[in-house]
Write a protein that holds these residues in place. Sequence first.
Motif, PDB file in Angstrom:
ATOM      1  N   HIS A   8       2.744  -1.387  -4.038  1.00 46.96           N
ATOM      2  CA  HIS A   8       3.137   0.020  -4.133  1.00 46.96           C
ATOM      3  C   HIS A   8       2.627   0.667  -5.414  1.00 46.96           C
ATOM      4  O   HIS A   8       2.467   1.878  -5.474  1.00 46.96           O
ATOM      5  CB  HIS A   8       4.667   0.151  -4.116  1.00 46.96           C
ATOM      6  CG  HIS A   8       5.289  -0.259  -2.823  1.00 46.96           C
ATOM      7  ND1 HIS A   8       5.813  -1.517  -2.631  1.00 46.96           N
ATOM      8  CD2 HIS A   8       5.467   0.421  -1.669  1.00 46.96           C
ATOM      9  CE1 HIS A   8       6.291  -1.601  -1.391  1.00 46.96           C
ATOM     10  NE2 HIS A   8       6.092  -0.450  -0.790  1.00 46.96           N
ATOM     11  N   THR A  10       0.683  -0.099  -9.628  1.00 48.90           N
ATOM     12  CA  THR A  10      -0.004  -0.980 -10.569  1.00 48.90           C
ATOM     13  C   THR A  10       0.996  -1.928 -11.231  1.00 48.90           C
ATOM     14  O   THR A  10       0.706  -3.111 -11.435  1.00 48.90           O
ATOM     15  CB  THR A  10      -0.705  -0.140 -11.658  1.00 48.90           C
ATOM     16  OG1 THR A  10      -1.513   0.851 -11.012  1.00 48.90           O
ATOM     17  CG2 THR A  10      -1.581  -0.998 -12.550  1.00 48.90           C
ATOM     18  N   THR A  11       2.164  -1.395 -11.567  1.00 47.48           N
ATOM     19  CA  THR A  11       3.185  -2.219 -12.219  1.00 47.48           C
ATOM     20  C   THR A  11       3.603  -3.382 -11.318  1.00 47.48           C
ATOM     21  O   THR A  11       3.776  -4.513 -11.772  1.00 47.48           O
ATOM     22  CB  THR A  11       4.407  -1.363 -12.582  1.00 47.48           C
ATOM     23  OG1 THR A  11       3.965  -0.276 -13.405  1.00 47.48           O
ATOM     24  CG2 THR A  11       5.451  -2.175 -13.324  1.00 47.48           C
ATOM     25  N   ALA A  38      -4.395   3.243   0.254  1.00 46.89           N
ATOM     26  CA  ALA A  38      -4.697   4.041  -0.932  1.00 46.89           C
ATOM     27  C   ALA A  38      -3.508   4.045  -1.884  1.00 46.89           C
ATOM     28  O   ALA A  38      -3.423   4.850  -2.782  1.00 46.89           O
ATOM     29  CB  ALA A  38      -5.052   5.462  -0.522  1.00 46.89           C
ATOM     30  N   GLN A  39      -2.592   3.149  -1.633  1.00 45.24           N
ATOM     31  CA  GLN A  39      -1.388   3.107  -2.465  1.00 45.24           C
ATOM     32  C   GLN A  39      -1.743   2.710  -3.891  1.00 45.24           C
ATOM     33  O   GLN A  39      -1.627   3.486  -4.809  1.00 45.24           O
ATOM     34  CB  GLN A  39      -0.396   2.087  -1.894  1.00 45.24           C
ATOM     35  CG  GLN A  39       0.266   2.501  -0.606  1.00 45.24           C
ATOM     36  CD  GLN A  39       1.443   3.431  -0.843  1.00 45.24           C
ATOM     37  OE1 GLN A  39       1.290   4.507  -1.382  1.00 45.24           O
ATOM     38  NE2 GLN A  39       2.617   3.013  -0.427  1.00 45.24           N
ATOM     39  N   CYS A  40      -2.155   1.470  -4.041  1.00 46.62           N
ATOM     40  CA  CYS A  40      -2.492   0.943  -5.362  1.00 46.62           C
ATOM     41  C   CYS A  40      -3.931   0.471  -5.310  1.00 46.62           C
ATOM     42  O   CYS A  40      -4.378  -0.045  -4.290  1.00 46.62           O
ATOM     43  CB  CYS A  40      -1.560  -0.221  -5.703  1.00 46.62           C
ATOM     44  SG  CYS A  40      -2.029  -1.109  -7.189  1.00 46.62           S
ATOM     45  N   GLY A  41      -4.650   0.632  -6.402  1.00 47.07           N
ATOM     46  CA  GLY A  41      -6.055   0.254  -6.420  1.00 47.07           C
ATOM     47  C   GLY A  41      -6.284  -1.242  -6.518  1.00 47.07           C
ATOM     48  O   GLY A  41      -7.412  -1.699  -6.512  1.00 47.07           O
ATOM     49  N   LEU A  42      -5.199  -1.989  -6.612  1.00 43.91           N
ATOM     50  CA  LEU A  42      -5.318  -3.434  -6.776  1.00 43.91           C
ATOM     51  C   LEU A  42      -4.747  -4.168  -5.561  1.00 43.91           C
ATOM     52  O   LEU A  42      -3.804  -3.687  -4.926  1.00 43.91           O
ATOM     53  CB  LEU A  42      -4.552  -3.888  -8.021  1.00 43.91           C
ATOM     54  CG  LEU A  42      -4.993  -3.271  -9.355  1.00 43.91           C
ATOM     55  CD1 LEU A  42      -4.020  -3.635 -10.462  1.00 43.91           C
ATOM     56  CD2 LEU A  42      -6.393  -3.736  -9.713  1.00 43.91           C
TER      57      LEU A  42
ATOM     58  N   GLY B  32      -4.731   0.829 -14.647  1.00 45.62           N
ATOM     59  CA  GLY B  32      -4.519   1.271 -13.266  1.00 45.62           C
ATOM     60  C   GLY B  32      -5.612   2.147 -12.718  1.00 45.62           C
ATOM     61  O   GLY B  32      -5.464   2.751 -11.652  1.00 45.62           O
ATOM     62  N   SER B  63      10.066  -2.762 -14.714  1.00 47.51           N
ATOM     63  CA  SER B  63       9.534  -1.537 -14.103  1.00 47.51           C
ATOM     64  C   SER B  63      10.481  -0.346 -14.278  1.00 47.51           C
ATOM     65  O   SER B  63      10.114   0.786 -13.978  1.00 47.51           O
ATOM     66  CB  SER B  63       9.224  -1.756 -12.622  1.00 47.51           C
ATOM     67  OG  SER B  63      10.411  -1.970 -11.907  1.00 47.51           O
ATOM     68  N   GLY B 226      -3.024   6.705 -10.685  1.00 45.13           N
ATOM     69  CA  GLY B 226      -3.762   5.496 -10.331  1.00 45.13           C
ATOM     70  C   GLY B 226      -3.395   4.969  -8.950  1.00 45.13           C
ATOM     71  O   GLY B 226      -4.003   4.019  -8.460  1.00 45.13           O
ATOM     72  N   ILE B 227      -2.384   5.555  -8.333  1.00 46.22           N
ATOM     73  CA  ILE B 227      -1.960   5.132  -6.990  1.00 46.22           C
ATOM     74  C   ILE B 227      -1.738   6.365  -6.115  1.00 46.22           C
ATOM     75  O   ILE B 227      -1.585   7.473  -6.620  1.00 46.22           O
ATOM     76  CB  ILE B 227      -0.662   4.280  -7.033  1.00 46.22           C
ATOM     77  CG1 ILE B 227       0.472   5.054  -7.712  1.00 46.22           C
ATOM     78  CG2 ILE B 227      -0.903   2.975  -7.742  1.00 46.22           C
ATOM     79  CD1 ILE B 227       1.819   4.345  -7.668  1.00 46.22           C
ATOM     80  N   LYS B 228      -1.719   6.148  -4.788  1.00 41.74           N
ATOM     81  CA  LYS B 228      -1.477   7.217  -3.814  1.00 41.74           C
ATOM     82  C   LYS B 228      -2.381   8.434  -4.052  1.00 41.74           C
ATOM     83  O   LYS B 228      -1.912   9.576  -4.109  1.00 41.74           O
ATOM     84  CB  LYS B 228      -0.011   7.653  -3.847  1.00 41.74           C
ATOM     85  CG  LYS B 228       0.945   6.624  -3.280  1.00 41.74           C
ATOM     86  CD  LYS B 228       2.316   7.243  -3.098  1.00 41.74           C
ATOM     87  CE  LYS B 228       3.238   6.303  -2.360  1.00 41.74           C
ATOM     88  NZ  LYS B 228       4.562   6.864  -2.143  1.00 41.74           N
ATOM     89  N   THR B 237       8.023   5.706  -7.184  1.00 40.63           N
ATOM     90  CA  THR B 237       8.417   4.391  -7.688  1.00 40.63           C
ATOM     91  C   THR B 237       8.318   4.347  -9.210  1.00 40.63           C
ATOM     92  O   THR B 237       7.394   4.900  -9.802  1.00 40.63           O
ATOM     93  CB  THR B 237       7.520   3.273  -7.111  1.00 40.63           C
ATOM     94  OG1 THR B 237       6.151   3.655  -7.300  1.00 40.63           O
ATOM     95  CG2 THR B 237       7.778   3.039  -5.649  1.00 40.63           C
ATOM     96  N   MET B 238       9.320   3.702  -9.813  1.00 46.71           N
ATOM     97  CA  MET B 238       9.287   3.486 -11.267  1.00 46.71           C
ATOM     98  C   MET B 238       8.344   2.335 -11.568  1.00 46.71           C
ATOM     99  O   MET B 238       8.284   1.380 -10.810  1.00 46.71           O
ATOM    100  CB  MET B 238      10.692   3.156 -11.764  1.00 46.71           C
ATOM    101  CG  MET B 238      11.563   4.368 -11.942  1.00 46.71           C
ATOM    102  SD  MET B 238      11.073   5.385 -13.372  1.00 46.71           S
ATOM    103  CE  MET B 238      11.608   4.392 -14.755  1.00 46.71           C
ATOM    104  N   PRO B 239       7.664   2.414 -12.710  1.00 44.50           N
ATOM    105  CA  PRO B 239       7.720   3.451 -13.738  1.00 44.50           C
ATOM    106  C   PRO B 239       6.714   4.582 -13.559  1.00 44.50           C
ATOM    107  O   PRO B 239       6.767   5.579 -14.266  1.00 44.50           O
ATOM    108  CB  PRO B 239       7.386   2.673 -15.001  1.00 44.50           C
ATOM    109  CG  PRO B 239       6.404   1.641 -14.508  1.00 44.50           C
ATOM    110  CD  PRO B 239       6.848   1.263 -13.132  1.00 44.50           C
ATOM    111  N   GLU B 240       5.785   4.398 -12.571  1.00 41.22           N
ATOM    112  CA  GLU B 240       4.730   5.399 -12.410  1.00 41.22           C
ATOM    113  C   GLU B 240       5.300   6.796 -12.156  1.00 41.22           C
ATOM    114  O   GLU B 240       4.673   7.801 -12.487  1.00 41.22           O
ATOM    115  CB  GLU B 240       3.790   4.996 -11.265  1.00 41.22           C
ATOM    116  CG  GLU B 240       2.783   3.901 -11.632  1.00 41.22           C
ATOM    117  CD  GLU B 240       3.353   2.492 -11.520  1.00 41.22           C
ATOM    118  OE1 GLU B 240       4.565   2.357 -11.230  1.00 41.22           O
ATOM    119  OE2 GLU B 240       2.595   1.532 -11.728  1.00 41.22           O
TER     120      GLU B 240
END
Lengths: 72, 385
Positions: A8, A10-11, A38-42, B32, B63, B226-228, B237-240
Amino acid sequence: MQAVLTFHSTTEAMAFERACKELGLPGRLIPMPVAISAQCGLAWLIGPEDRNRLLEQAQKLGLKYERLVELK
Amino acid sequence: MIYLDQAATSYPKPAAVIEAVCSALATAGNSGRGVHGMSLAASRLIYQARWELAEFFGASDPSQIAFSANATESLNMALLGLLEPGDHVVTTELEHNSVLRPLYLLQKRGVEVTVLPADYQGRVDFSALAAASQPNTKAVVCTHASNVTGNVIDLDYVLDFCQRQRLVSIIDGAQTAGWYPYNLTKQPIDILCFTGHKALLGPQGVGGIYVRPGLKLRPLKTGGSGIKTFSKTHPETMPEALEAGTLNTPGVAGLAAGVRYLREVGLAHVRKVEGELTQFFFAEVKEIPGVTVYGDFTDQERCPIVALNIAGVDSSFLSQLLAEKYNIATRSGGHCAPLMHRALQTDKTGLVRFSFSHFNSKAELEVAVQALAEISEEYGPEGDG
C-alpha cells in the motif's frame, strides 16, 4: 512461477524488507510493473521455491502487504 | 561562547548528527520515488529513523510516526486536521503560539476554544478540565512543559481525563521530546507533536507527529507521495497521509542520529545532569539582588529552564549585555507564549531565559551567575549604572 507482493505504501514495503532481512526470509525489492499496481512503486519479488515459506511466515508474523500477484 | 539557549535550539549537536546529515547529503536519493540504489537508500534511511523514533517513544508501530518540518507544523497538522466547525477544544495559558494561532484561526471557522488559566507561577489547575468540558468537546491540546518556565504539567491527569471522557489528547512535546521518557504504548497519548532540533539534538527543519492507530487527520498538505500516482486524492495510509512532498532526508538522518546518541548516553543521565545544572543555577541566581525567577521550582521534575528578570534592567538589554560583554547566549523578550507572559506579569517586560543541556558545565553556569551579579550591581536596583 515467480510472483510479487505489492504494498500500500513505501513505508509498508520498507517494513516488509526490514522484517525479511532480520528473519532471513527470501526475496528482494524490485520496481513495481505499472500494469500490476500503481499503489506503491516497490514490490517484493519471490521465486517459486520460496513462495509458500514466505507467505506462511508473513501471515504468522503479521507482516503487511497489499496482495500477491503471479508474474506470467 | 557559553550557549545557554538550548530551549531555542540545542547546541552543540553530537558529531554523529553532523556526520549523518553530511552522509545523507552525499548519498541519499529521494525516498519512495524510485528503486535505484540512492532512492532505496533514502527509503531505508527514513524507515530506519521511523523505527528508531518509535522505539525511543515506546510506540508499537513506526508507520504511525510522520515526519514534518517542526513542532509548529505538526501542531497545525493535528489541530487543523482534527477540529471542525461546531467542535470545542480545551487548551491552557501555557501554550506557545504554535498552538494558540491555529486555535485562533479555527475560532474564526466556528470552533469553540476554552483556555484554562495559569497562576502567577505558571501553573495550571487541570481539575478545571471537568468544568470546561462540553457535550461538543473533541480534544484537549496542551504543552507538556512550558517553554517559558520549564514547568511540566500533570500529564497523567490530563491523559486520564481525556481517556475517561473520550477526548483526543494532543500533546505539544516541543520542549519534552528528548527529555521526557515517553512510552506511547502505555501512555494514552493520541497525538504527540515534536521537533527534532531541541532536546532530540537533531538539525533544524525536521520534526514529527505521532498519531495513535485508528485516529485519522485530514492532511494539511496533499501532493506527491510516491504512491497512488493516478488517484485524485492523497493516500490515507499513515505515514504517507501526512507526508506530502519530498521529505527532509538529511534532516531525518540527523534526527535519527540524535535519538541514537540519546539512547547511548541514556535519557536518565541527560535528565540528571540537566536537573542538577538547573537547580544549581536557580539556587545561585535567586540570591542576586533584584532578580525575579519565574515559575514553580518546588517541583524537581522540570525542563532545564530558568527564566528571570533583574529589577530595573530591560530584559532585552540584559540579554544583549550577556551576549556582547560576557559572550553568553540567552533568549530575551517575549517567548511566543503571550498568555503565559500575562500570567507571569511579564507581558510588558519580557524576560531572559537561560536553558541548559547536558553539554553545559557547572563552570559555564558559574560564569553566567557572576555575570548576572555584576549586571545587578551595576544596573540593578542598587546599582549606579
